[in-house]
Motif scaffolding. Sequence first.
Motif, PDB file in Angstrom:
ATOM      1  N   ILE A 380     -10.344  -8.248 -26.683  1.00 54.41           N
ATOM      2  CA  ILE A 380     -10.381  -8.210 -25.216  1.00 54.41           C
ATOM      3  C   ILE A 380      -9.103  -8.813 -24.645  1.00 54.41           C
ATOM      4  CG2 ILE A 380     -11.594  -9.098 -23.194  1.00 54.41           C
ATOM      5  CD1 ILE A 380     -14.173  -8.970 -24.864  1.00 54.41           C
ATOM      6  N   GLY A 381      -8.694  -9.973 -25.161  1.00 58.89           N
ATOM      7  CA  GLY A 381      -7.447 -10.579 -24.697  1.00 58.89           C
ATOM      8  C   GLY A 381      -6.225  -9.830 -25.165  1.00 58.89           C
ATOM      9  N   ARG A 382      -6.323  -9.167 -26.343  1.00 58.08           N
ATOM     10  CA  ARG A 382      -5.167  -8.483 -26.923  1.00 58.08           C
ATOM     11  C   ARG A 382      -4.877  -7.163 -26.211  1.00 58.08           C
ATOM     12  NH1 ARG A 382      -6.956  -8.095 -31.940  1.00 58.08           N
ATOM     13  NH2 ARG A 382      -6.208 -10.173 -32.484  1.00 58.08           N
ATOM     14  N   TYR A 383      -5.923  -6.417 -25.859  1.00 59.30           N
ATOM     15  CA  TYR A 383      -5.712  -5.072 -25.314  1.00 59.30           C
ATOM     16  C   TYR A 383      -6.063  -4.949 -23.827  1.00 59.30           C
ATOM     17  CZ  TYR A 383      -5.229  -3.572 -30.157  1.00 59.30           C
ATOM     18  OH  TYR A 383      -4.794  -3.413 -31.457  1.00 59.30           O
ATOM     19  N   LEU A 384      -6.796  -5.917 -23.260  1.00 56.39           N
ATOM     20  CA  LEU A 384      -7.216  -5.801 -21.860  1.00 56.39           C
ATOM     21  C   LEU A 384      -6.593  -6.883 -20.985  1.00 56.39           C
ATOM     22  CD1 LEU A 384     -11.044  -5.070 -22.364  1.00 56.39           C
ATOM     23  CD2 LEU A 384      -9.154  -3.436 -22.190  1.00 56.39           C
ATOM     24  N   SER A 385      -5.445  -7.411 -21.412  1.00 56.77           N
ATOM     25  CA  SER A 385      -4.808  -8.499 -20.664  1.00 56.77           C
ATOM     26  C   SER A 385      -4.312  -8.037 -19.294  1.00 56.77           C
ATOM     27  CB  SER A 385      -3.640  -9.069 -21.476  1.00 56.77           C
ATOM     28  OG  SER A 385      -2.690  -8.044 -21.788  1.00 56.77           O
ATOM     29  N   GLY A 386      -4.130  -6.744 -19.106  1.00 56.36           N
ATOM     30  CA  GLY A 386      -3.624  -6.247 -17.830  1.00 56.36           C
ATOM     31  C   GLY A 386      -4.667  -6.179 -16.733  1.00 56.36           C
ATOM     32  N   TYR A 387      -5.948  -6.426 -17.075  1.00 56.17           N
ATOM     33  CA  TYR A 387      -7.000  -6.363 -16.065  1.00 56.17           C
ATOM     34  C   TYR A 387      -7.083  -7.709 -15.339  1.00 56.17           C
ATOM     35  CZ  TYR A 387      -8.574  -1.893 -17.868  1.00 56.17           C
ATOM     36  OH  TYR A 387      -8.647  -0.577 -18.228  1.00 56.17           O
ATOM     37  N   GLY A 388      -7.063  -7.641 -14.019  1.00 59.17           N
ATOM     38  CA  GLY A 388      -7.001  -8.853 -13.222  1.00 59.17           C
ATOM     39  C   GLY A 388      -8.347  -9.532 -13.063  1.00 59.17           C
ATOM     40  N   ALA A 389      -8.401 -10.468 -12.098  1.00 62.60           N
ATOM     41  CA  ALA A 389      -9.611 -11.269 -11.887  1.00 62.60           C
ATOM     42  C   ALA A 389     -10.567 -10.645 -10.888  1.00 62.60           C
ATOM     43  CB  ALA A 389      -9.218 -12.675 -11.414  1.00 62.60           C
ATOM     44  N   ARG A 421      -5.856   7.534  -5.936  1.00 60.59           N
ATOM     45  CA  ARG A 421      -5.944   6.464  -4.931  1.00 60.59           C
ATOM     46  C   ARG A 421      -6.281   5.085  -5.489  1.00 60.59           C
ATOM     47  NH1 ARG A 421      -7.892  11.085  -2.408  1.00 60.59           N
ATOM     48  NH2 ARG A 421      -7.039  11.503  -0.342  1.00 60.59           N
ATOM     49  N   PHE A 422      -6.904   5.034  -6.668  1.00 60.58           N
ATOM     50  CA  PHE A 422      -7.395   3.749  -7.147  1.00 60.58           C
ATOM     51  C   PHE A 422      -7.030   3.532  -8.610  1.00 60.58           C
ATOM     52  CE2 PHE A 422     -10.318   5.227  -3.863  1.00 60.58           C
ATOM     53  CZ  PHE A 422     -10.374   4.125  -3.014  1.00 60.58           C
ATOM     54  N   GLU A 423      -6.897   2.255  -8.971  1.00 57.89           N
ATOM     55  CA  GLU A 423      -6.811   1.882 -10.379  1.00 57.89           C
ATOM     56  C   GLU A 423      -8.244   1.725 -10.885  1.00 57.89           C
ATOM     57  OE1 GLU A 423      -3.463  -0.751 -11.902  1.00 57.89           O
ATOM     58  OE2 GLU A 423      -3.710  -1.487  -9.851  1.00 57.89           O
ATOM     59  N   HIS A 424      -8.644   2.551 -11.815  1.00 58.57           N
ATOM     60  CA  HIS A 424     -10.051   2.552 -12.226  1.00 58.57           C
ATOM     61  C   HIS A 424     -10.198   3.129 -13.628  1.00 58.57           C
ATOM     62  CE1 HIS A 424      -9.652   6.798 -11.403  1.00 58.57           C
ATOM     63  NE2 HIS A 424     -10.832   7.003 -11.966  1.00 58.57           N
ATOM     64  N   ASP A 425     -11.377   2.921 -14.200  1.00 57.73           N
ATOM     65  CA  ASP A 425     -11.787   3.561 -15.453  1.00 57.73           C
ATOM     66  C   ASP A 425     -13.157   4.170 -15.199  1.00 57.73           C
ATOM     67  OD1 ASP A 425      -9.801   2.590 -17.735  1.00 57.73           O
ATOM     68  OD2 ASP A 425     -10.176   0.900 -16.396  1.00 57.73           O
TER      69      ASP A 425
END
Length: 735
Positions: A380-389, A421-425
Amino acid sequence: MGDGTIKKGSMGPMKLGIKAYHYHIILILLLVSVPPFLVASVYNMDLFLQQSTSLINAKNETELVRTGAFMEKTLEQIRKDVLTGAANDQYTRTQLTNDKTNIIKSLTQLVFNKEYLDQASVYNEDEGYLLISNYGILSDLRNTPYERIVEELGSMTNYEVKGSGTWSLEREGKARSVVSLYAKLPLREAQTFLIFNIDIEKLYNEFLRQLNVDDEIYSYYMTDVDGIVIYHKDKTKIGKPAETGMQPADRYSVNSYPLKGMGWQLVGEVNVYELYHDVYKVRNKMIVLLAVVALAISGLIALGARQLYKPVGTVMAKVAAAFTGKLSRQGEFDFLSSAFDDVLQTNSHLKHRLNESEQLLKRTLLHNLMKDRFSGSPDIGRYLSGYGAHLAVVLFTLRGRGESMNGTNPVAQLERELDTRFEHDLFTESDREAAALFRLRDGDLNAFITELIAGLDEQVLNRLTVSIGGVYPLDKINNSYVEALYACNMGRLYSPQTNIYCYNKLPVDYSHSQIKDPAIEELELAVRQRNEKTYTEMLHTMFSEKRSLMEYNFNLYMNISLLIRLYDQESVVFLNEINELITDNGIMNADCVKQFFLGKFQSFNADYRTDFKDYVQKVEKYVEEHFAENFSMDDVAAYAGVTRQYISQLFKKQYNMTLIDYVSQFRIERAKKLLADTAIKVTDIGSSTGFNSKSYFTKVFKQYTGITPTEYRELAWNRNKETENESLIPLKADG
């Protein structure tokens, strides 16, 4: 002058000889470098084909799991409908003409309400007649398609549900492929059986036709437990043994998913050879070229360097002509140039595949976090570090019936608009529901809701139900998902006139002038005073058959709001239980609703106030010390000093997972560290972390990460290599 003339004449041939010699040496070096170049090309192509096959397997299995899970839910609902019908005493009373008429009307209404039910009937075994929906009474089954019923019923116990194979039923001039479900009813006036005929072709078209996009490459179908085909796009194969085991393993990728409710298998076949036919063709030509070049070089070296160029040029020109169709002096060089381009393109494909593996791993990690599965992974920290709070989950549900999430529909257009329009998954949960994880710029939920509604096409928005959870950091996005699901389930009760619900905007309670008995204050007082008798009587009053739909919905909403206030410290856990209740039984099942509320009353100040810390630490310690061994839940329970049932409750409440899932997650995390940091064989890593076979290790690994152990190792090593290269870049001195 004579001496000068002789010297001048001798130097000319000497210069020419040296020049030709240099040409020969350069040519020899170039030709000797060709075989390693071709070997590398063939190896890269083989690697590309292997990795492509692995990705196809992963994609095929993902499609199977997604489709199979929703299909399993549909079939389980049909099976529940059969059991519900079997418990209806009306179908056991067949003596009077009025009883028969009522049964036919009831069956006809049942078929009308069930999407995949083609026909329903009641068979009187004693008198041998059949009551059929939308038809009437069939007094003699002989020489009719229904004659098979007598043979297939056999010896059955009361309420037993038994399935048949696929058979053809002609109605209204059209042949329909159906599968029958038989249920034996208790003996009353006569022995009767309830029969549901499922339109298996419609079921196939709804779930599998969209997967068979290319008949020569993809083949998805259903079989029974014995491997007999239930339904196939090629109807000549129905009722015959599946040919899955007969296909060449190196050309076909085959996966299956168990449909447990019916005892069936959902099978997916992909013709990998046909899918990558052109790549196989180029690879085979490269192998032939490699053999030809190797033989040519060996022969030319034997003849001597002086005669090397001419034969090599001739051979290479002919070989190039075989591929290019042109025979010229420069043909061989043109061919070598095109072969070099092929290698560059192959390497580009490999990089693209690595990127796809990483994206698949990221999506799997996000989906697991959203569903509160395996939140302790270091990936999670290695690959998803770009996701904010600031993250929020939004559920989009298709309104009405007859449409699905796939194809040209509002959700397909929704995804295109969100991308711009949005940053999303976006995750497709079923053919009617999708969940989106949005990355917000800040924690302002009101601004996000306004931007979301304003940014979507009005026609698309009107055909969807939008349910919005709260804003949370990455490790708490399950809270947002549970809140969004609760808003979807309960929002329509509070505000049915709109299709946009937000958990934070649902009131804890609200007043209604027409509904005052019993008051919510009386209900809360009964809970706090532990007055079970009064509380039970109030529940029976609030959810009695005399209540209107509006009153029923109001009472349901107010009871849930009350319990949320009482369980405020564990509201997310409680919301999750509410969602499970509504998903499994529906809000209109009054008995289940009352039983649920009564259970919460009995466990108040117990379920959500118990400290499990000591037991959790004991179980975690046992798993850490014995994860590489085979052990049972009884072993863990004996070590912790509690019952296995208590262990199950413990993990459900503390981790929202079973003990088996916890152990599997622990083993997978250990395996991931070994894959990333060592060169130990994949098989040895699987056995050292508690998996009995490589195939089972691979299956469980893909279930938790979305990719195979080999793909994970390749991805981790590539990332480690990039990190090492970055650390070697020298820092520039100031000035």
